[in-house]
Design a protein around this motif. Structure first.
Motif, PDB file in Angstrom:
ATOM      1  N   SER A 269       0.823  -1.211   0.000  1.00 44.47           N
ATOM      2  CA  SER A 269       0.000   0.000   0.000  1.00 44.47           C
ATOM      3  C   SER A 269       0.858   1.262   0.000  1.00 44.47           C
ATOM      4  CB  SER A 269      -0.926   0.007   1.227  1.00 44.47           C
ATOM      5  OG  SER A 269      -0.190   0.217   2.431  1.00 44.47           O
ATOM      6  N   GLN A 270       2.110   1.154   0.470  1.00 42.79           N
ATOM      7  CA  GLN A 270       3.009   2.302   0.466  1.00 42.79           C
ATOM      8  C   GLN A 270       3.764   2.442  -0.845  1.00 42.79           C
ATOM      9  OE1 GLN A 270       5.244   2.747   4.376  1.00 42.79           O
ATOM     10  NE2 GLN A 270       4.306   0.758   4.722  1.00 42.79           N
ATOM     11  N   ASP A 271       3.893   1.360  -1.594  1.00 42.65           N
ATOM     12  CA  ASP A 271       4.605   1.412  -2.877  1.00 42.65           C
ATOM     13  C   ASP A 271       3.988   0.384  -3.819  1.00 42.65           C
ATOM     14  OD1 ASP A 271       6.322   1.408  -5.043  1.00 42.65           O
ATOM     15  OD2 ASP A 271       8.116   1.672  -3.815  1.00 42.65           O
ATOM     16  N   PRO A 272       3.116   0.826  -4.718  1.00 45.41           N
ATOM     17  CA  PRO A 272       2.426  -0.117  -5.612  1.00 45.41           C
ATOM     18  C   PRO A 272       3.307  -0.728  -6.684  1.00 45.41           C
ATOM     19  CG  PRO A 272       1.858   2.150  -6.166  1.00 45.41           C
ATOM     20  CD  PRO A 272       2.663   2.213  -4.903  1.00 45.41           C
ATOM     21  N   HIS A 273       4.614  -0.423  -6.683  1.00 48.77           N
ATOM     22  CA  HIS A 273       5.519  -1.079  -7.620  1.00 48.77           C
ATOM     23  C   HIS A 273       5.815  -2.518  -7.185  1.00 48.77           C
ATOM     24  CE1 HIS A 273       6.359   3.229  -8.491  1.00 48.77           C
ATOM     25  NE2 HIS A 273       6.442   2.778  -9.726  1.00 48.77           N
ATOM     26  N   PHE A 274       5.304  -2.903  -6.016  1.00 47.06           N
ATOM     27  CA  PHE A 274       5.512  -4.267  -5.519  1.00 47.06           C
ATOM     28  C   PHE A 274       4.186  -5.007  -5.491  1.00 47.06           C
ATOM     29  CE2 PHE A 274       8.898  -1.665  -3.637  1.00 47.06           C
ATOM     30  CZ  PHE A 274      10.007  -2.367  -4.072  1.00 47.06           C
ATOM     31  N   GLN A 275       4.277  -6.338  -5.428  1.00 45.16           N
ATOM     32  CA  GLN A 275       3.080  -7.170  -5.364  1.00 45.16           C
ATOM     33  C   GLN A 275       3.364  -8.420  -4.542  1.00 45.16           C
ATOM     34  OE1 GLN A 275       1.979  -8.706  -9.226  1.00 45.16           O
ATOM     35  NE2 GLN A 275       4.054  -9.345  -9.729  1.00 45.16           N
ATOM     36  N   ILE A 276       2.305  -9.035  -4.034  1.00 45.27           N
ATOM     37  CA  ILE A 276       2.399 -10.272  -3.259  1.00 45.27           C
ATOM     38  C   ILE A 276       2.158 -11.442  -4.201  1.00 45.27           C
ATOM     39  CG2 ILE A 276       1.455 -11.565  -1.314  1.00 45.27           C
ATOM     40  CD1 ILE A 276       0.539  -8.876  -0.151  1.00 45.27           C
ATOM     41  N   VAL A 277       3.012 -12.463  -4.112  1.00 46.12           N
ATOM     42  CA  VAL A 277       2.905 -13.604  -5.023  1.00 46.12           C
ATOM     43  C   VAL A 277       3.023 -14.908  -4.235  1.00 46.12           C
ATOM     44  CG1 VAL A 277       3.881 -12.317  -6.970  1.00 46.12           C
ATOM     45  CG2 VAL A 277       5.400 -13.655  -5.484  1.00 46.12           C
ATOM     46  N   GLY A 278       2.608 -15.983  -4.897  1.00 45.70           N
ATOM     47  CA  GLY A 278       2.822 -17.328  -4.387  1.00 45.70           C
ATOM     48  C   GLY A 278       1.852 -17.758  -3.308  1.00 45.70           C
ATOM     49  N   PRO A 279       1.864 -19.047  -3.019  1.00 45.91           N
ATOM     50  CA  PRO A 279       0.998 -19.595  -1.962  1.00 45.91           C
ATOM     51  C   PRO A 279       1.610 -19.351  -0.588  1.00 45.91           C
ATOM     52  CG  PRO A 279       2.356 -21.326  -2.889  1.00 45.91           C
ATOM     53  CD  PRO A 279       2.675 -20.088  -3.677  1.00 45.91           C
ATOM     54  N   PRO A 280       0.867 -19.621   0.481  1.00 47.24           N
ATOM     55  CA  PRO A 280       1.455 -19.559   1.833  1.00 47.24           C
ATOM     56  C   PRO A 280       2.671 -20.459   1.941  1.00 47.24           C
ATOM     57  CG  PRO A 280      -0.925 -19.705   1.966  1.00 47.24           C
ATOM     58  CD  PRO A 280      -0.572 -19.927   0.527  1.00 47.24           C
ATOM     59  N   MET A 281       3.681 -19.993   2.665  1.00 43.84           N
ATOM     60  CA  MET A 281       4.938 -20.740   2.761  1.00 43.84           C
ATOM     61  C   MET A 281       4.844 -21.880   3.761  1.00 43.84           C
ATOM     62  SD  MET A 281       7.732 -17.661   2.432  1.00 43.84           S
ATOM     63  CE  MET A 281       9.127 -18.765   2.227  1.00 43.84           C
ATOM     64  N   GLU A 282       4.121 -21.681   4.850  1.00 40.22           N
ATOM     65  CA  GLU A 282       3.916 -22.740   5.839  1.00 40.22           C
ATOM     66  C   GLU A 282       2.514 -22.580   6.409  1.00 40.22           C
ATOM     67  OE1 GLU A 282       8.216 -24.262   7.540  1.00 40.22           O
ATOM     68  OE2 GLU A 282       7.133 -22.797   8.716  1.00 40.22           O
ATOM     69  N   ASP A 283       2.299 -23.144   7.582  1.00 40.81           N
ATOM     70  CA  ASP A 283       0.975 -23.088   8.186  1.00 40.81           C
ATOM     71  C   ASP A 283       0.613 -21.651   8.566  1.00 40.81           C
ATOM     72  OD1 ASP A 283       0.753 -25.830   7.952  1.00 40.81           O
ATOM     73  OD2 ASP A 283       1.504 -26.211   9.989  1.00 40.81           O
ATOM     74  N   GLU A 284      -0.657 -21.437   8.792  1.00 42.22           N
ATOM     75  CA  GLU A 284      -1.147 -20.116   9.140  1.00 42.22           C
ATOM     76  C   GLU A 284      -0.583 -19.650  10.478  1.00 42.22           C
ATOM     77  OE1 GLU A 284      -5.197 -21.088   8.918  1.00 42.22           O
ATOM     78  OE2 GLU A 284      -5.255 -22.215  10.781  1.00 42.22           O
ATOM     79  N   GLU A 285      -0.563 -18.319  10.651  1.00 38.06           N
ATOM     80  CA  GLU A 285      -0.125 -17.708  11.891  1.00 38.06           C
ATOM     81  C   GLU A 285      -1.343 -17.268  12.698  1.00 38.06           C
ATOM     82  OE1 GLU A 285       2.357 -14.424  10.959  1.00 38.06           O
ATOM     83  OE2 GLU A 285       3.945 -15.639  10.053  1.00 38.06           O
ATOM     84  N   HIS A 286      -1.285 -17.475  14.010  1.00 34.81           N
ATOM     85  CA  HIS A 286      -2.363 -17.082  14.922  1.00 34.81           C
ATOM     86  C   HIS A 286      -1.835 -15.963  15.817  1.00 34.81           C
ATOM     87  CE1 HIS A 286      -4.333 -20.929  13.808  1.00 34.81           C
ATOM     88  NE2 HIS A 286      -3.102 -21.400  13.845  1.00 34.81           N
ATOM     89  N   TRP A 287      -2.394 -14.786  15.703  1.00 36.88           N
ATOM     90  CA  TRP A 287      -1.907 -13.650  16.485  1.00 36.88           C
ATOM     91  C   TRP A 287      -2.699 -13.500  17.773  1.00 36.88           C
ATOM     92  CZ3 TRP A 287      -1.134  -8.987  12.600  1.00 36.88           C
ATOM     93  CH2 TRP A 287      -0.200  -9.371  11.631  1.00 36.88           C
ATOM     94  N   GLY A 288      -1.965 -13.192  18.845  1.00 37.81           N
ATOM     95  CA  GLY A 288      -2.602 -12.977  20.144  1.00 37.81           C
ATOM     96  C   GLY A 288      -2.063 -11.721  20.812  1.00 37.81           C
ATOM     97  N   ILE A 289      -2.774 -11.241  21.799  1.00 37.68           N
ATOM     98  CA  ILE A 289      -2.344 -10.106  22.613  1.00 37.68           C
ATOM     99  C   ILE A 289      -1.544 -10.653  23.786  1.00 37.68           C
ATOM    100  CG2 ILE A 289      -3.135  -8.223  24.098  1.00 37.68           C
ATOM    101  CD1 ILE A 289      -5.616  -8.048  22.244  1.00 37.68           C
TER     102      ILE A 289
END
Length: 340
Positions: A269-289
């Motif tokens: 969002s800060q530089d649209p010259h980049f993009q996200i590619v590919g599938p997830p690299m490993e299992d999902e991440e679970h964020w907590g407080i």
């Protein structure tokens, strides 16, 4: 060609000599322009690296994946009890201490767009995590402004909790079995997947293409060992802050960046010259407080706030405000898991 007056009436011989020397110099300058500034050759060493950056070479012994947080029970948190009304915290315990102090101290950072970042116009901290912290504050005091944000490095966030320098940490923190040995976690409040960000037009389309490339990631994060496991032939550029990866990519000192897709979306969002590619690299991440391991009453209270955010639609409103544009629509927040 600029005309240069060589002499003037009444000038002394010395003056005429000085003017003549100046004229020769100017004419020589016109005939032979200064050379252009050398262009950057495009190697990784032509520009200084970000302060604190570490270059980690390819490894023959990638770190093994740790146990999943589900397997060790780290995702199961303490069930909230009846939530006391704002401004009426029960006596004794950490909630009473916070109420007496008159503010909730929250550890965050200012470089994780769109979760916690400093707005360049107002200078205030904003983002999804910042708003979640304000919701906890509102449930304690009835006023979301009674919060003190303390900027922490990712490496220092757990130490800050252990030393009671902050009450809670809302810092895009993945729950792991190892981390759950040091601090307590709320229920999961966000779910992410590690992926790859590359310049548009890059020949990197997925993890298999990272061999022999330079990959930027954070110096103290679960993303770094994941890159080493998935792409052991890659060289890692480990930097202190996520925005440093964006600068490193802009200076062409890395070929790709890898971390949670939600954080990558903030960089894109800060530089649209980049993009996200590919599938997830490993299992999902679970964020907590994060909370100090010995403050059960505060863990239960935070979980009560998260339950409210899920139930009354506040979580979805925050998601739509900060994340939907970059991550797309989702069905809803991750569900809570309790161990009692």
């Amino acid at each position: 060609m600029t005309q240069v007056r060589i002499s003037r009436p009444g000038a002394t011989p010395r003056a005429r000599l000085l003017v003549g020397i100046l004229a020769v110099a100017v004419l020589a300058g016109c005939a032979t322009p200064d050379p252009l500034t050398p262009t950057v050759a495009g190697t990784y060493t032509t520009r200084p690296m970000t302060n604190g950056a570490q270059i980690i070479p390819p490894t023959n012994n990638p770190p093994p994946a740790g146990p999943s947080p589900e397997s060790c029970g780290a995702l199961a948190s303490l069930r909230p009890g009846p939530q006391p009304p704002p401004g009426q915290m029960p006596p004794g315990g950490s909630l009473a201490e916070i109420a007496s102090r008159g503010r909730l101290i929250v550890g965050v950072d200012q470089n994780t767009n769109p979760f916690s970042f400093r707005d360049p116009t107002t200078g205030t901290l904003q983002g999804f995590d910042i708003d979640v912290a304000k919701e906890i504050t509102k449930d304690i005091f009835g006023d979301p402004a009674k919060v003190e944000f303390r900027l922490l490095t990712s490496a220092g966030r757990f130490t800050a909790l252990e030393h009671n320098d902050v009450d809670v940490v809302v810092h895009a923190t993945a729950i792991t079995c190892e981390r759950a040995q040091r601090v307590a976690f709320s229920t999961e409040y966000f779910r992410a997947f590690q992926r790859i960000m590359v310049p548009r037009g890059s020949d990197i389309t997925g993890p298999a293409d990272l061999a022999g490339k330079r990959v930027c990631t954070f110096v103290d994060t679960t993303s770094l060992p994941t890159v080493q496991r998935v792409a052991p032939e890659a060289t890692i550029v480990a930097v202190p802050d996520w925005d440093d990866c964006l600068v490193t990519m802009q200076k062409r000192q890395a070929d790709a960046t890898s971390t949670s897709d939600s954080l990558l979306a903030g960089l894109v969002s800060q530089d649209p010259h980049f993009q996200i590619v590919g599938p997830p690299m490993e299992d999902e991440e679970h964020w907590g407080i994060g909370v100090n391991k010995y403050k059960d009453d505060l863990v239960r209270f935070v979980n009560g706030t998260l339950d409210r955010l899920r139930a009354d639609g506040t979580w979805m409103r925050l998601y739509d405000r900060w994340l939907a544009a970059s991550l797309g629509p989702i069905a809803g927040p991750p569900p809570a898991t309790y161990r009692d």
